[in-house]
Design an enzyme around this catalytic site. Structure first.
Site, PDB file in Angstrom:
ATOM      1  N   TYR A  16       0.810  -1.220   0.000  1.00 25.93           N
ATOM      2  CA  TYR A  16       0.000   0.000   0.000  1.00 25.93           C
ATOM      3  C   TYR A  16       0.843   1.270   0.000  1.00 25.93           C
ATOM      4  CZ  TYR A  16       1.354  -0.308   4.859  1.00 25.93           C
ATOM      5  OH  TYR A  16       2.102  -0.420   6.008  1.00 25.93           O
ATOM      6  N   GLY A  17       2.173   1.118   0.035  1.00 33.65           N
ATOM      7  CA  GLY A  17       3.025   2.298   0.202  1.00 33.65           C
ATOM      8  C   GLY A  17       4.060   2.441  -0.893  1.00 33.65           C
ATOM      9  N   THR A  18       5.320   2.529  -0.481  1.00 29.54           N
ATOM     10  CA  THR A  18       6.411   2.854  -1.409  1.00 29.54           C
ATOM     11  C   THR A  18       6.769   1.707  -2.346  1.00 29.54           C
ATOM     12  OG1 THR A  18       8.158   2.186   0.131  1.00 29.54           O
ATOM     13  CG2 THR A  18       7.379   4.491   0.255  1.00 29.54           C
ATOM     14  N   LEU A  19       6.193   0.510  -2.154  1.00 27.28           N
ATOM     15  CA  LEU A  19       6.486  -0.630  -3.027  1.00 27.28           C
ATOM     16  C   LEU A  19       5.513  -0.734  -4.209  1.00 27.28           C
ATOM     17  CD1 LEU A  19       7.339  -3.252  -0.279  1.00 27.28           C
ATOM     18  CD2 LEU A  19       8.938  -2.299  -1.952  1.00 27.28           C
ATOM     19  N   GLU A  45      11.190  -4.525   5.298  1.00 28.45           N
ATOM     20  CA  GLU A  45      10.175  -3.901   6.138  1.00 28.45           C
ATOM     21  C   GLU A  45      10.533  -3.917   7.626  1.00 28.45           C
ATOM     22  OE1 GLU A  45       8.137  -2.131   4.797  1.00 28.45           O
ATOM     23  OE2 GLU A  45       7.227  -2.990   3.026  1.00 28.45           O
TER      24      GLU A  45
END
Length: 156
Positions: free
Chosen positions: A7-10, A82
């Site tokens: 849901y983020g920087t990936l 992570e």
């Protein structure tokens, strides 16, 4: 293969997406887009403006993201990337499929039947209490309206 919801920087177009396509770290195959069945707070926090999904089910928004099928090598890389289990914890969450590109397997049949898949998600239960008071987002874009520029690891 395991299913992972990012849901983020990936996500595609985000600063760390390059890791999802680096086959030296393992295999990650894009399967589709979705959002969390339950609501969670998604905050941008810390001095590096990192997106965090706080593990507080029922609070916040349905968080948008992408579903990947990953091999064991990529899953191990993601755990390390992570900071699992200290910074983030990898837990199973129910994800509502919105768009599906994945092919084959029982997971596809399940997605077609009720539109919900179980995926690993990196969320956190180990956060400073003041993060609960930060603005909640329903999706993350490193160059979004929030104005909080993500700081790449190599720049920290």
């Amino acid at each position: 293969m395991a299913r992972v919801f990012v849901y983020g920087t990936l996500k595609k177009g985000q600063p760390n997406y390059k890791h999802m396509t680096n086959t030296a770290k393992g295999l990650a195959k894009f399967q589709g887009r979705g959002h969390t069945v339950e609501k969670y707070p998604l905050v941008i926090a810390g001095k590096y403006n990192i997106p965090y999904m706080l593990n507080i089910p029922g609070t916040g928004h349905h968080i948008a993201g992408e579903i990947y099928s990953v091999d064991e090598q990529m899953l191990q890389f993601l755990d390390e990337f992570e900071g699992c289990p200290d910074m983030y914890q990898r837990t199973l969450m129910r994800i509502q499929v919105l768009e599906w590109e994945g092919k084959g397997g029982a997971g596809e049949a399940r997605a077609a039947a009720d539109g919900v898949l179980e995926c690993f998600v990196y969320s956190t239960a180990t956060y400073p209490p003041e993060w609960v008071g930060l603005p909640y987002h329903d999706s993350y874009d490193s160059s979004g309206k929030h104005g909080l520029s993500y700081v790449l690891r190599e720049s920290r």
